[in-house]
Design a protein around this motif. Structure first.
Motif, short mmCIF file in Angstrom:
data_model
loop_
_atom_site.label_atom_id
_atom_site.label_comp_id
_atom_site.label_asym_id
_atom_site.label_seq_id
_atom_site.Cartn_x
_atom_site.Cartn_y
_atom_site.Cartn_z
N VAL A 80 0.75 -0.88 0.08
CA VAL A 80 -0.29 -0.39 -0.39
C VAL A 80 0.34 1.03 -0.14
CG1 VAL A 80 -1.65 1.13 1.23
CG2 VAL A 80 -1.80 -0.83 1.32
N ASP A 81 0.79 1.83 -0.91
CA ASP A 81 1.34 3.22 -0.87
C ASP A 81 1.01 4.49 0.13
OD1 ASP A 81 2.78 5.66 -1.72
OD2 ASP A 81 2.07 5.96 -3.88
N GLY A 82 1.96 4.51 1.46
CA GLY A 82 1.40 5.76 1.98
C GLY A 82 2.29 7.63 2.32
N SER A 83 2.83 7.35 1.28
CA SER A 83 3.29 8.83 0.76
C SER A 83 2.37 9.40 1.05
CB SER A 83 4.04 8.59 -0.62
OG SER A 83 2.55 8.36 -1.18
N VAL A 87 0.19 10.86 13.82
CA VAL A 87 0.04 9.63 12.66
C VAL A 87 0.79 9.04 11.98
CG1 VAL A 87 0.43 11.36 10.82
CG2 VAL A 87 -1.43 9.52 10.34
N VAL A 88 0.57 7.51 12.01
CA VAL A 88 1.57 6.49 11.60
C VAL A 88 0.86 5.64 11.22
CG1 VAL A 88 3.42 4.47 12.21
CG2 VAL A 88 2.56 6.57 13.99
N PHE A 89 2.25 5.19 9.63
CA PHE A 89 1.66 5.00 8.83
C PHE A 89 1.73 3.51 8.15
CE2 PHE A 89 2.28 2.80 4.50
CZ PHE A 89 1.10 2.79 4.18
N VAL A 90 2.03 1.76 8.32
CA VAL A 90 3.22 1.18 8.05
C VAL A 90 2.17 0.38 7.12
CG1 VAL A 90 4.89 -0.47 9.53
CG2 VAL A 90 4.13 0.98 10.77
N ASN A 91 3.37 -0.70 6.57
CA ASN A 91 3.03 -1.79 5.74
C ASN A 91 3.81 -2.32 5.32
OD1 ASN A 91 3.01 -2.14 2.11
ND2 ASN A 91 1.00 -2.57 3.40
N LEU A 92 3.56 -3.78 5.30
CA LEU A 92 4.73 -4.24 5.05
C LEU A 92 4.03 -5.56 4.00
CD1 LEU A 92 4.49 -4.48 8.49
CD2 LEU A 92 5.87 -6.48 8.62
N ALA A 93 4.91 -5.85 3.10
CA ALA A 93 4.07 -6.58 1.71
C ALA A 93 5.53 -8.02 1.25
CB ALA A 93 4.35 -5.80 1.17
N GLY A 94 4.60 -8.84 1.49
CA GLY A 94 5.48 -9.73 0.62
C GLY A 94 4.49 -10.90 1.64
N THR A 95 5.39 -12.05 2.04
CA THR A 95 4.83 -13.50 3.41
C THR A 95 5.46 -12.64 4.41
OG1 THR A 95 5.73 -15.57 0.98
CG2 THR A 95 4.66 -15.51 3.54
N VAL A 96 4.27 -12.78 5.23
CA VAL A 96 4.11 -11.75 6.58
C VAL A 96 4.27 -13.08 7.66
CG1 VAL A 96 3.52 -10.10 8.26
CG2 VAL A 96 3.27 -9.46 5.75
N ASP A 97 4.39 -13.00 8.44
CA ASP A 97 4.60 -14.22 9.77
C ASP A 97 3.86 -13.39 11.07
OD1 ASP A 97 4.35 -15.70 11.60
OD2 ASP A 97 6.39 -16.37 11.38
N LEU A 98 2.38 -13.26 10.87
CA LEU A 98 1.63 -12.57 12.13
C LEU A 98 2.47 -12.61 13.20
CD1 LEU A 98 -2.24 -12.08 10.83
CD2 LEU A 98 -0.08 -10.32 10.75
N ALA A 99 2.66 -13.56 13.72
CA ALA A 99 2.92 -14.12 15.68
C ALA A 99 4.28 -13.59 15.18
CB ALA A 99 3.33 -15.68 14.85
N ARG A 100 5.21 -13.25 14.53
CA ARG A 100 6.67 -13.07 14.73
C ARG A 100 6.80 -11.64 14.51
NH1 ARG A 100 9.20 -17.31 14.02
NH2 ARG A 100 11.08 -16.48 15.22
N ILE A 101 5.59 -11.21 14.17
CA ILE A 101 5.59 -9.47 13.49
C ILE A 101 5.89 -8.46 14.66
CG2 ILE A 101 3.12 -7.91 13.94
CD1 ILE A 101 3.35 -8.06 11.44
N GLY A 102 6.44 -8.73 15.64
CA GLY A 102 6.23 -7.91 17.06
C GLY A 102 7.60 -8.13 16.96
N GLU A 103 8.77 -9.52 16.72
CA GLU A 103 9.76 -9.75 17.09
C GLU A 103 10.70 -8.73 15.58
OE1 GLU A 103 11.55 -13.49 16.26
OE2 GLU A 103 9.73 -13.96 17.03
N ILE A 104 10.21 -7.99 14.61
CA ILE A 104 10.30 -7.13 13.95
C ILE A 104 10.76 -5.38 14.09
CG2 ILE A 104 10.34 -6.36 11.51
CD1 ILE A 104 8.51 -9.15 10.07
N GLY A 105 9.82 -5.85 14.60
CA GLY A 105 9.33 -4.11 15.27
C GLY A 105 10.41 -3.97 16.49
N ASP A 106 10.82 -5.14 17.17
CA ASP A 106 11.71 -5.39 18.28
C ASP A 106 13.21 -5.10 17.52
OD1 ASP A 106 9.57 -5.35 19.97
OD2 ASP A 106 10.26 -7.17 20.13
N THR A 107 13.28 -6.22 16.55
CA THR A 107 14.77 -6.25 16.07
C THR A 107 15.06 -4.16 14.72
OG1 THR A 107 14.71 -8.08 15.92
CG2 THR A 107 16.39 -8.17 14.94
N LEU A 108 14.07 -4.46 14.73
CA LEU A 108 14.92 -3.05 13.42
C LEU A 108 14.09 -1.96 13.98
CD1 LEU A 108 13.19 -5.07 9.85
CD2 LEU A 108 16.33 -3.91 11.29
#
Lengths: 181, 193
Positions: B33-36, B153-174
Motif C-alpha cells: 500500500v502506498d503511504g506517501s 499519525v503513523v502509517f506502516v505497511n509490510l508486504a511479502g509473506t508475513v508471519d503475523l505471530a512474529r511481527i512483534g519481533e520485526i518491530g523489536d529487532t528493526l
C-alpha cells in the motif's frame, strides 16, 4: 577525547604507516554540488577525512578501549569517509533534501528523518546479499555532514530507526558511529 | 561512433534499471500500500520519520541476522517495509486532514479486499490493523495509528509473506515505528471498539 581528534591521531599513524588516506575528502562525487544547487549557495568545507581499512580498525580499537567515554561502535567498520561543510549565510533552506536529486546511483534511501529544519538521510548500497556500504547525509541549517561508511552495517539500520523513533533527527544523528565529529 | 551511440544510450538505463525495477516489483505486490500521502501531511518543521526497506535491504538484513537466527526467516519472507510517522504538533487543520486520510485509507483497504484484523479505540489513540490474505498466507499488513493526545499519525505497511505471530519481533529487532501497536491489537478482531 573526541572522535575528530581520534581520527586525526589515527590519520597521523596511518600516514606514518604508509597507508594512503585522503584529508581532502568531500563525500561521494556530485553530492556536494547537488546540495549546493538545492540551497543556492556554495558550501564551505570545514573538515574532510577518509580512512582505509588499517586506520579505521585502529580507530575502532582505540575507541573500544575507551568505550566508557565514547558512545561509539566502530568495530564493525572497515572504512570511513567524513566531510563536514558549513552552510553559508544567505543559503536557501531546502524544505527537504531529496535523495533522488543528490546524483547518487545504486543507493537506496532507507531512513529519512526530518525535525525542525534538521534532516538525516541514511542510504544503503546492498551488494551480494549484504549491506557493506552506507551514506549518511545530515543537514541542520548550519552544517552539512556526509559520512560514508564501509563494513558490517546491518545493525546500524535498527539502531538508527530506534534512535529516530525516540528522538527524531537528533536521535538518528547521534546513532551514527561518527556522530561526535 | 555509430556503434558507440547505442551503448551511450543504453548504459545509463542499465545503471538505473535495478532500482526502478525494485520499485516496480514492490508496487506490484498484493500486500503493498502506498503511504506517501501520510508523509505529505508534514509541514516544514514537523517531525517526520520515513522508512523504506526494499527486497535487497531486507534480504541483506536477513543474512546479517546471524546473532538472531529466529528473525532471519521472518525477514526473508518480506519484500517491503515502509513506514511514515508524522508528528502534527497539535495543528488542528492538519490533524483533521490526517483523520480524513486515515478514514479514506480504511475505506480503500476494505474495498480492495483487505480484512480488518484489529481496531483499538481509547482516549489517546485509534489503531487499525488490516491484513491481506491469499488463501492461508498473509501477503500484507497495514497499520494505521491516529494519536489524539500527541497528534501523531503513523502509517506502516509490510508486504511479502508475513508471519503475523512474529511481527512483534520485526518491530523489536528493526525498531520499525508503529509495529509495537500490533501488540495492542492482539486482543482480536473488533475488540476495543
Amino acid at each position: 577525547m573526541t572522535l575528530r581528534s581520534l581520527l586525526g591521531a589515527a590519520l597521523g599513524v596511518a600516514l606514518v604507516a604508509g597507508e594512503v588516506s585522503c584529508v581532502a575528502y568531500r563525500g561521494p562525487r556530485g553530492v556536494e554540488a547537488a546540495i549546493e544547487r538545492e540551497i543556492g549557495a556554495e558550501l564551505e568545507r570545514e573538515f574532510g577525512l577518509k580512512l582505509g581499512w588499517t586506520s579505521t580498525r585502529l580507530v575502532g580499537s582505540l575507541t573500544r578501549s575507551d568505550a566508557g567515554d565514547e558512545p561509539l561502535d566502530l568495530r564493525d567498520l572497515t572504512g570511513i569517509g567524513v566531510a563536514v561543510f558549513a552552510v553559508p549565510e544567505g543559503a536557501r533552506p531546502p524544505r527537504r533534501l531529496d535523495a533522488r536529486r543528490l546524483g547518487l546511483r545504486g543507493w537506496e534511501t532507507v531512513i529519512d528523518v526530518r525535525d525542525e529544519g534538521e534532516q538525516v538521510l541514511l542510504l544503503a548500497k546492498p551488494r551480494g546479499g549484504a549491506i557493506r556500504e552506507m551514506l549518511a547525509v545530515v543537514y541542520d541549517g548550519e552544517e552539512v555532514v556526509l559520512a560514508r561508511l564501509r563494513g558490517r552495517l546491518d545493525r546500524l539500520i535498527g539502531r538508527m530507526l530506534g534512535a529516530a523513533e525516540e528522538d527524531g533527527a537528533r536521535g538518528a544523528r547521534r546513532a551514527l558511529p561518527v556522530s561526535e565529529i | 561512433m555509430r556503434f558507440l551511440l547505442p551503448v551511450i544510450l543504453v548504459l545509463p538505463m542499465m545503471v538505473t534499471a535495478p532500482a526502478a525495477a525494485a520499485d516496480t516489483e514492490i508496487e506490484r505486490l498484493d500486500g503493498f500500500v502506498d503511504g506517501s500521502a501520510f508523509c505529505g501531511l508534514a509541514g516544514e518543521d514537523d517531525e517526520v520519520v520515513e522508512v523504506h526497506l526494499g527486497p535487497s535491504i531486507l534480504s541483506a538484513l536477513a543474512r546479517g541476522a546471524g546473532e538472531d537466527p529466529d528473525i532471519a526467516p521472518v525477514l526473508e519472507g518480506l519484500r517491503s517495509i515502509t513506514a511514515c510517522v508524522v508528528s502534527l504538533r497539535g495543528d488542528p487543520a492538519r490533524a483533521e486532514r490526517a483523520e480524513r486520510l486515515v478514514r479514506e485509507t480504511e475505506v480503500r483497504l476494505e474495498r480492495g479486499g483487505w480484512e480488518r484484523l484489529a481496531r483499538v479505540r481509547d482516549a489517546e489513540e485509534r489503531v487499525d490493523v488490516f491484513v491481506r490474505n491469499d488463501e492461508r498466507i498473509v501477503r500484507g499488513v497495514t497499520v494505521l495509528v491516529m494519536g489524539r493526545g500527541d497528534g501523531e499519525v503513523v502509517f506502516v505497511n509490510l508486504a511479502g509473506t508475513v508471519d503475523l505471530a512474529r511481527i512483534g519481533e520485526i518491530g523489536d529487532t528493526l525498531h520499525v515505528p508503529g509495529l509495537d501497536e500490533m501488540k495492542k491489537g492482539e486482543t482480536g478482531p473488533g475488540e476495543g471498539r
